[in-house]
Design a protein around this motif. Structure first.
Motif, mmCIF file in Angstrom:
data_model
loop_
_atom_site.group_PDB
_atom_site.id
_atom_site.type_symbol
_atom_site.label_atom_id
_atom_site.label_comp_id
_atom_site.label_asym_id
_atom_site.label_seq_id
_atom_site.Cartn_x
_atom_site.Cartn_y
_atom_site.Cartn_z
ATOM 1 N N LYS A 11 3.917 7.241 89.683
ATOM 2 C CA LYS A 11 2.764 7.567 89.055
ATOM 3 C C LYS A 11 2.156 6.187 88.565
ATOM 4 O O LYS A 11 2.705 5.462 88.335
ATOM 5 N N ASN A 12 0.782 6.245 88.587
ATOM 6 C CA ASN A 12 -0.086 5.256 88.207
ATOM 7 C C ASN A 12 -0.230 5.236 86.695
ATOM 8 O O ASN A 12 -1.000 6.138 86.307
ATOM 9 N N ASN A 13 0.239 4.311 85.980
ATOM 10 C CA ASN A 13 0.068 4.135 84.771
ATOM 11 C C ASN A 13 -0.674 3.160 84.141
ATOM 12 O O ASN A 13 -0.849 2.749 83.085
ATOM 13 N N SER A 14 -1.501 2.618 85.213
ATOM 14 C CA SER A 14 -2.479 1.652 84.703
ATOM 15 C C SER A 14 -3.690 2.102 83.790
ATOM 16 O O SER A 14 -4.224 3.124 83.866
ATOM 17 N N LYS A 15 -4.016 1.050 82.994
ATOM 18 C CA LYS A 15 -5.179 1.235 82.166
ATOM 19 C C LYS A 15 -5.825 0.162 81.485
ATOM 20 O O LYS A 15 -5.118 -0.837 81.463
#
Length: 236
Positions: A3-7
């Protein structure tokens, strides 16, 4: 699938995480790539405020909004000017009004006539104007558009001049020089002017000016940001 948790995060977050002993991976993006990430952050911050109702979350919202404005080519001062103009034209939210229904064609105009018998705003005081500094010019912007769409009024002071060449597609710019003297460069031609002179720059003409000046600028019709076009920045 991972899952892409970038922010998007504040500038000091990587250092804060490192000092707390936590590892993190950071990417530094270009302005154009960071803008959609920041707009996602705006949605996140709004949701956090709606859940907590805390003042700190409102402050986070403001920080994100200011940066989005910068990435879209504006400043806090310009954003505040637009806010004040819209408040003057349409009001704020101080009266706690709720629109229950809206009539497409009002055969009974008295149903929405609150304040309609009051006279229009006639005198505009300096203390009611929006004050900003932009491109080397201090400006006092009188929010007169609701009363006169045909013209807008600004008071300007500058010691060196306007550090941007630009044009406005819709409005003529008419300057009355109160004090000082300067040179207007219109379509690469130079025109000298001094106190008592009037300078007219027609819509669609690119221009800038230099000099030590105090002046009134009238835009006709009233200035609208969407029709202004940046040409280049200048050093004076």
């Amino acid at each position: 699938m991972t899952k892409n948790n970038s922010k998007a995060v504040r500038d000091l977050i990587p250092e804060i995480l490192k000092l707390s002993g936590r590892e993190c991976m950071i990417r530094e993006l270009s302005d154009s790539s960071f803008l959609p990430e920041l707009e996602n952050k705006l949605e996140e911050e709004l949701q956090e405020y709606l859940e907590s109702k805390e003042l700190e979350e409102l402050a986070d919202l403001l920080e994100v909004i200011y940066r989005i404005a910068e990435l879209r080519g504006s400043s806090k001062a310009e954003l505040e000017t637009i806010r004040q103009r819209k408040k003057h034209e349409k009001g704020g939210f101080e009266k706690n009004l709720l629109l229950v229904s809206s009539l497409k064609e009002s055969s009974h105009p008295e149903l929405c006539s609150a304040g309609s018998t009051e006279s229009k705003h006639v005198v505009f005081k300096p203390e009611d104007a929006a004050v900003i500094e932009k491109k080397g010019v201090k400006m006092r912007i009188y929010t007169t558009k609701a009363e006169s769409e045909n013209a807008g009024v600004l008071y300007q002071e500058t010691q060196k001049g306007h550090t941007e060449e630009f044009l406005h597609e819709k409005s003529d710019f008419i300057y009355y020089i109160l004090e000082g003297s300067g040179v207007w460069i219109v379509e690469d031609r130079e025109f000298e002017a001094q106190a008592g002179d009037v300078v007219v720059v027609p819509a669609g003409k690119r221009f800038w000016f230099r000099g030590n000046l105090k002046q009134v600028c009238i835009t006709a019709p009233a200035w609208e940001e969407q029709y202004e076009r940046h040409i280049r920045d200048l050093e004076l």
